[in-house]
Design a protein around this motif. Structure first.
Motif, PDB file in Angstrom:
ATOM      1  N   LEU A 146      50.313  62.236 -34.425  1.00  0.00           N
ATOM      2  CA  LEU A 146      49.774  61.517 -35.587  1.00  0.00           C
ATOM      3  C   LEU A 146      50.006  60.008 -35.450  1.00  0.00           C
ATOM      4  N   ASP A 147      51.168  59.640 -34.909  1.00  0.00           N
ATOM      5  CA  ASP A 147      51.449  58.218 -34.669  1.00  0.00           C
ATOM      6  C   ASP A 147      50.411  57.633 -33.702  1.00  0.00           C
ATOM      7  N   THR A 159      47.004  57.330 -35.440  1.00  0.00           N
ATOM      8  CA  THR A 159      46.940  56.276 -36.454  1.00  0.00           C
ATOM      9  C   THR A 159      47.271  54.902 -35.874  1.00  0.00           C
ATOM     10  N   LYS A 205      49.806  53.784 -33.951  1.00  0.00           N
ATOM     11  CA  LYS A 205      51.169  53.262 -33.808  1.00  0.00           C
ATOM     12  C   LYS A 205      51.674  53.387 -32.376  1.00  0.00           C
TER      13      LYS A 205
END
Lengths: 717, 88
Positions: B53-54, B57, B59
């Motif tokens: 997910l990082d 998104t 990151k």
């Protein structure tokens, strides 16, 4: 009925003692059947305490004045709603509530972990029962809620007027739930240290209890603040009152624990820090209870001087020494091999956030206990006020809000500078824009502290919105879903992550409300007669006419106020002062109302941009002669005559109203405090809610593990 | 009256809490090592999902994500192997 209550207390003590012995013996001898007996003692304690609490509730419900505690804290004229809440207005009832809630939460925790933590749970059971035994001993021998008076008095003293507020029903139980729930992770941490099982299993099993404790304590604190704002008549939602502070300290260390525990779960790091935090939180929760019970510090919440101070101090000392000793004993096993990969990582931000939260807790601890510290050192009791707290807490609060915005946009383990710059740019621009907008439109940046907090809050909220947007966008692209569905999907699949982000946004909104309402409020204390007007901020407040209201338990005298701005009507407010009679027989039938307790019911016009708050105190000096005459001439008045006399006083107050002193406050963004608290609570609930996958896994695991084996199965485990 | 009530309650509570002593068989709690490994496995799987997910998104860069994901998956495989051994 009182006999049943007392029997329950003593049986509770027997169960606690038996459960402690059975659990420890079961753990040491590896006899599973004794471990189960210990656990069943907790369940039985919960059942017995439920009976005891129901007995007390029934006594208040029926206004059974033969119970000393009912006679001291209720009366025949106390409304049913407040009679139900009255048990925890007393020292005796609130301690019983504490044990009852502790037994319920302990039972739930032990039930949910019955197939896990075989080596840890027996010691945790013993610790939870030690807590229970301590509070039961106080209840049974020092402040028994089931004491009786024979013969029963004809009337009770009634509920303290300040406590007659709807929050009374929920504020204390929420605070006590928070305190007692924090004893669950505390007990399992102690169990893990004793058993030497220092992996993340005890954390995984009790994390939800820590989160629920954090949520309950936070909601309880917020309800107390709301109560202060709408009831207490001093015009504030926070006074740095020792007992409010005492509740905030475990909340802050609990917040730090909920963050740092993620690092232990993921990386196996910070074991010493985490057990220290959870133990500090457990001790601070008992310290908060001690502050209310002992009366050592002056507080609106304190139950006055009591005999409970020494037992509490001894218990807290035992908890503290035991905790420190256990951590020191297990120090070699608690050391972690893993190291922080980078200072630019979420772990590093969490560490900073932990330092700030603990710094805040320490400042509050020092300020709260300063009167005791100064008395011990100099012999004089000196205290510190809001300016002292603000000097240290405001910069820490700004840092905290800023970190709550940085954390969500930084990756775990290692973030590159380029990524961090790209992710922080949006929130930084939002912070600059918000600050510039506020400076240009409402002069809201006139103090550096408020400007800093508004900028940090805008930064944090923008970071959360950005994260939610990016998460939804990523899911939309991956699952080919429309954006709204993708938003719901990504949040549902990552409740813990996004629940936490929502909490961050809520806290930013809340602190914005605190900063704005503290910095930019206008306060005036004025004396007005009907027809006169006072100006507060940009509002004109006119005293239109006096008001009166007769009720069974009090007489209310007040005022109708017309609030306008620039000639346009804004609101009609009706603050009142309620006068409750005392039971002092030396006072006359009318005088006992006006020499008794009096409370302010504030007149409040709340709104998203500002609250207009008013309280009134009528000048009754010109009625003193009439009251004294009525007391003399109608010393033996019947209740009916008494009602007529009070009506006559009320009629005279309306016909020839005396001047009254008003406190008027115009305070911006107070509603944001409650709104932010509500958002944070929703975020907490979101993080707490079990995911479907987890529920399925729990069912699967339960089905797989439930099998029967012969006795003494722990041997050789 | 109070003494009789107390004795009655003691008898009821005593009979309930001592049921395990009269049973011949007992539910077995999960072995501590298996439970610890399960906790570590769950945390590792969550870490893999978090890293994903990082990455999605923004990151984590592609390179950083590839390296991190590889490490995490290897750690998860070790944990699963240990878990199988513990259960065997």
């Amino acid at each position: 009925m009182a006999a049943l209550g007392r029997a329950c207390l003593f049986l509770g003590l027997v169960l606690a003692a038996g459960g402690i012995g059975a659990s420890i013996y079961g753990a040491r001898a590896k006899r599973q059947e004794w471990v189960e007996v210990g656990r069943r003692c907790v369940y039985a304690l919960a059942a017995v305490m439920t009976i005891a609490f129901l007995v007390l509730e029934a006594a208040f419900w029926r206004t059974d004045l033969s119970f000393s505690v009912v006679a001291g804290h209720s009366s025949t004229t106390t409304p049913l709603f407040y009679r139900i809440a009255a048990p925890w207005s007393s020292q005796e009832g609130s301690l019983l509530l504490w044990v009852w809630l502790l037994s319920i939460w302990s039972s739930l925790a032990l039930r949910l972990t019955r197939k896990r933590l075989a080596e840890v749970a027996p010691y945790a059971t013993a610790v939870l029962l030690v807590y229970g035994a301590f509070f039961l001993t106080l209840s049974a021998f020092l402040v028994n809620p089931f004491g009786v008076t024979n013969p029963a008095p004809a009337e009770g003293a009634g509920l303290q007027p300040l406590l007659r507020h709807p929050s009374m029903m929920i504020h204390p139980p929420m605070l006590y739930s928070g305190y007692t729930l924090f004893s669950v992770p505390f007990a399992f941490a102690v169990g893990a240290l004793i058993a030497g099982r220092l992996d993340a299993e005890w954390i995984r099993s009790t994390r939800r209890f820590a989160l629920l404790a954090w949520l309950c304590l936070g909601v309880g604190i917020l309800l107390g603040a709301r109560w202060s704002w709408t009831e207490l008549g001093w015009g504030g939602f926070w006074a740095w009152d020792p007992v409010e502070n005492a509740a905030l300290m475990p909340w802050l260390t609990g917040t730090a624990f909920l963050h740092s525990v993620m690092i232990q779960e993921k990386r196996g790091m910070l074991k010493v820090w985490n057990v220290s935090l959870v133990m500090a939180t457990g001790v601070l929760a008992v310290l908060g209870t001690f502050l209310v019970r002992s009366g050592v510090l002056q507080s609106i919440h304190a139950f006055g001087g009591s005999t409970l101070g020494k037992p509490f101090l001894a218990f807290i000392a035992a908890l503290l020494i035991g905790s420190v000793g256990l951590v020191a004993y297990r120090m070699p096993s608690l050391r972690s091999k893993a190291r922080l990969d980078s200072l630019l990582s979420r772990e590093a931000i969490f560490l900073l956030n932990n330092l700030v939260l603990c710094g805040l807790a320490f400042v509050i601890f020092w300020g709260t206990f300063f009167p005791l510290i100064s008395e011990a050192v100099t012999g004089h009791k000196a205290s510190v006020g809001p300016p002292w707290f603000d000097r240290y807490t405001v910069p820490l609060a700004i840092m905290l809000v800023l970190l709550s915005g940085i954390g969500p946009v930084i990756a775990w383990r290692r973030a590159t500078l380029a990524n961090a710059r790209r992710n922080l740019a949006g929130p930084a621009i939002a912070a600059l824009l918000a600050t510039a907008l506020l400076a240009a439109t409402v002069d809201a940046v006139r103090t550096p502290a408020s400007a800093g907090l508004f900028a940090a809050a805008a930064f944090a909220i923008a970071a959360v919105v950005q994260e939610l947007w990016r998460g939804a966008h990523a899911r939309s692209a991956a699952a080919h879903q429309p954006l709204p569905g993708a938003f719901v999907g990504v949040v549902r699949r990552n409740r813990r992550r996004y629940g936490g982000y929502v909490v961050h946004a809520g806290v930013a909104v809340l602190l914005t409300g605190v900063a704005a309402s503290s910095t930019f409020q206008h306060v005036r204390d004025v004396r007005l007669s009907p027809g006169q007007t006072a100006r507060v901020g940009s509002y004109d407040v006119k005293y239109v006419r006096p008001t009166t209201r007769m009720q069974a338990e009090k007489i209310s005298l007040g005022a109708t106020l017309d609030v306008s701005k620039g000639g346009h009507h804004v609101a009609t407010l009706q603050p009142t002062r309620g006068y409750y009679p005392t039971l002092d027989p030396s006072l006359g039938p009318v005088g006992r109302y006006f020499d008794g307790d009096a409370t302010s019911e504030v007149g409040l016009k709340a709104g998203p941009t500002r609250d207009i708050w008013t309280a009134v105190e009528p000048d009754l000096s010109r009625f003193q002669g009439a009251i004294a005459r009525a007391d003399r001439e109608f010393a033996d008045a019947t209740p009916a005559t008494n009602g007529l006399l009070l009506s006559a006083i009320a009629a005279r107050y309306e016909a020839a109203p005396p001047p009254a002193t008003f406190r008027m406050i115009v305070s911006p963004l107070v509603e944001w405090v409650w709104l932010g608290g509500g958002i944070a609570a929703l975020g907490g609930l979101l993080a707490l809610w079990p995911t479907r996958a987890r529920r399925r896994a729990t069912r699967r695991a339960a089905a797989a593990r439930v099998r029967l084996r012969p006795r003494r199965v722990l041997e050789g485990a | 009256m109070e003494a009789i009530l107390f004795l009655l309650l003691v008898l009821v509570a005593g009979s309930v809490v001592t049921v395990p002593l009269r049973r011949r068989e007992h539910a077995t709690p999960l072995d501590a090592r298996t439970a610890a490994l399960e906790a570590a496995r769950d945390a590792k799987l969550r870490e893999i999902r978090d890293a994903e997910l990082d990455h999605r998104t923004g990151k984590l860069s592609d390179v950083d994500y590839a390296a991190l994901d590889g490490t995490l998956r290897s750690e998860a495989a070790d944990l699963l192997r240990e878990l199988e051994e513990a259960r065997a």
